[in-house]
Enzyme design. Structure first.
Site, short mmCIF file in Angstrom:
data_model
loop_
_atom_site.label_atom_id
_atom_site.label_comp_id
_atom_site.label_asym_id
_atom_site.label_seq_id
_atom_site.Cartn_x
_atom_site.Cartn_y
_atom_site.Cartn_z
N THR A 191 0.82 -1.22 0.00
CA THR A 191 0.00 0.00 0.00
C THR A 191 0.85 1.26 0.00
OG1 THR A 191 -0.25 0.06 2.42
CG2 THR A 191 -1.87 -1.21 1.18
N LEU A 236 -2.50 5.15 0.54
CA LEU A 236 -3.94 4.91 0.54
C LEU A 236 -4.15 3.40 0.64
CD1 LEU A 236 -6.54 6.58 0.38
CD2 LEU A 236 -6.53 6.20 -2.09
N HIS A 237 -4.30 2.92 1.88
CA HIS A 237 -4.20 1.49 2.15
C HIS A 237 -5.37 0.66 1.61
CE1 HIS A 237 -0.94 2.48 4.90
NE2 HIS A 237 -1.72 3.31 5.55
N ASP A 238 -6.55 0.88 2.16
CA ASP A 238 -7.66 -0.07 1.97
C ASP A 238 -8.14 -0.23 0.53
OD1 ASP A 238 -7.58 -0.66 4.65
OD2 ASP A 238 -9.22 0.68 5.19
N CYS A 240 -6.52 -0.62 -1.99
CA CYS A 240 -5.68 -1.60 -2.69
C CYS A 240 -6.29 -2.99 -2.65
CB CYS A 240 -4.29 -1.63 -2.07
SG CYS A 240 -3.33 -0.12 -2.32
#
Length: 308
Positions: A191, A236-238, A240
């Site tokens: 991420t 921007l983690h989620d 992904c």
């Protein structure tokens, strides 16, 4: 053909954008959104999930779940997400919560499904998912794939060792890692490549869109730069995890073996990921390692901008 999907989340700024990406995408037939209290506490995360789903105009049940992990209270992350979880971005109040408890709702949907037909996306501490399978493990045969935003093979972001979601409920993550069904993990190392800079946001601001897109842009503008990234921007983690299901061509990965440290002390929550089969144990997940970032941001913008 679209995938029957359950999204378990704890909105959270990046959860909100991941939800909009999923709900904008015909590849995913999202039947249920379940919520844990991870990022900012259950009262705020459920309100945010209701608002995010409501802004799309979709009639998808949102069900409240775990207010704490299996072993301890959740630690919140208001420094990133703000006290309200959405960085101060105000959304219209969404429809009321659906009745029931998240783990029960997950089991109910799985019981009515065909074998290997339901995709589960976990965007927060996976307490709700773990409770569902710990109490009815036979339902794992209904799962097509579990996709998690969790863990790291290098350093953490909540402790030196651990990523936030894994650290908040390592026992729950351990349950999922042991289920034996297909599991894909987007870790911090992946991420970090979805790196949002002021230039990335400025490029996206030129695209017209509806209320969901305007809210997503407001969230992207509100997020603080990361100290881990030398204050140049933030990952921007989620989204992904959602993007993997929509456009696997944007990713490169490998089979790997992972376990999570559930002990006390500074290593708690560390995901020990054997990428090179040094331990000789059979793989238990697909590890996403590389991301085509320009393709990812184009997918994100194209899909969310098409929402109402």
């Amino acid at each position: 053909m679209s995938r029957t999907t359950i999204i378990d989340c704890d909105p959270g700024t990046d959860d909100a954008i991941a939800l909009w990406l999923a709900l904008a995408s015909p590849e995913l037939d999202v039947r249920l959104v379940t919520v844990a209290g991870g990022n900012v506490g259950l009262a705020a995360t459920t309100a945010n999930a209701r608002a995010v789903v409501g802004l799309t105009g979709r009639a998808i049940p949102v069900v409240a779940g775990a207010e704490r992990s299996l072993m301890a209270p959740f630690r919140f992350e208001t420094a990133v997400h703000g006290q309200d979880g959405l960085g101060g971005v105000l959304l219209p109040e969404g429809p009321p919560l659906a009745p029931g408890i998240a783990a029960d709702a997950i089991r109910d949907l799985l019981r009515g499904a065909s074998p290997a037909s339901v995709t589960l996306i976990g965007l927060g501490p996976v307490t709700n998912l773990a409770l569902a399978f710990a109490t009815e493990p036979a339902l794992v045969d209904r799962v097509a794939e579990i996709v998690l935003m969790s863990g790291a093979w290098s350093e953490g972001n909540i402790t030196p060792a651990a990523e936030f979601n894994a650290w908040n409920d390592p026992e729950a993550l351990s349950i999922l890692l042991g289920l034996g069904c297909p599991l894909t993990m987007a870790t911090l190392d992946l991420t970090a490549q979805a790196f949002v800079t002021p230039e990335v946001v400025a490029a996206m601001e030129g695209r017209p869109g509806g209320a969901c897109w305007r809210a997503a842009l407001a969230i992207l503008r509100a997020l603080p730069p990361s100290r881990r990234m030398s204050f140049r921007g933030y990952p921007l983690h989620d989204p992904c995890a959602v993007a993997w299901l929509l456009a696997p061509r944007l990713f490169k990965g490998r089979e790997a073996q992972a376990e999570v440290d559930c002990g006390p002390g500074p290593g708690r929550g560390r995901t020990v990921i054997d990428r090179w089969q040094r331990l000789g144990r059979p793989p238990n997940l697909k590890l996403l390692e590389r991301l085509d970032a320009p393709g990812f941001f184009e997918l994100l913008a194209e899909r969310i901008a098409a929402l109402p």
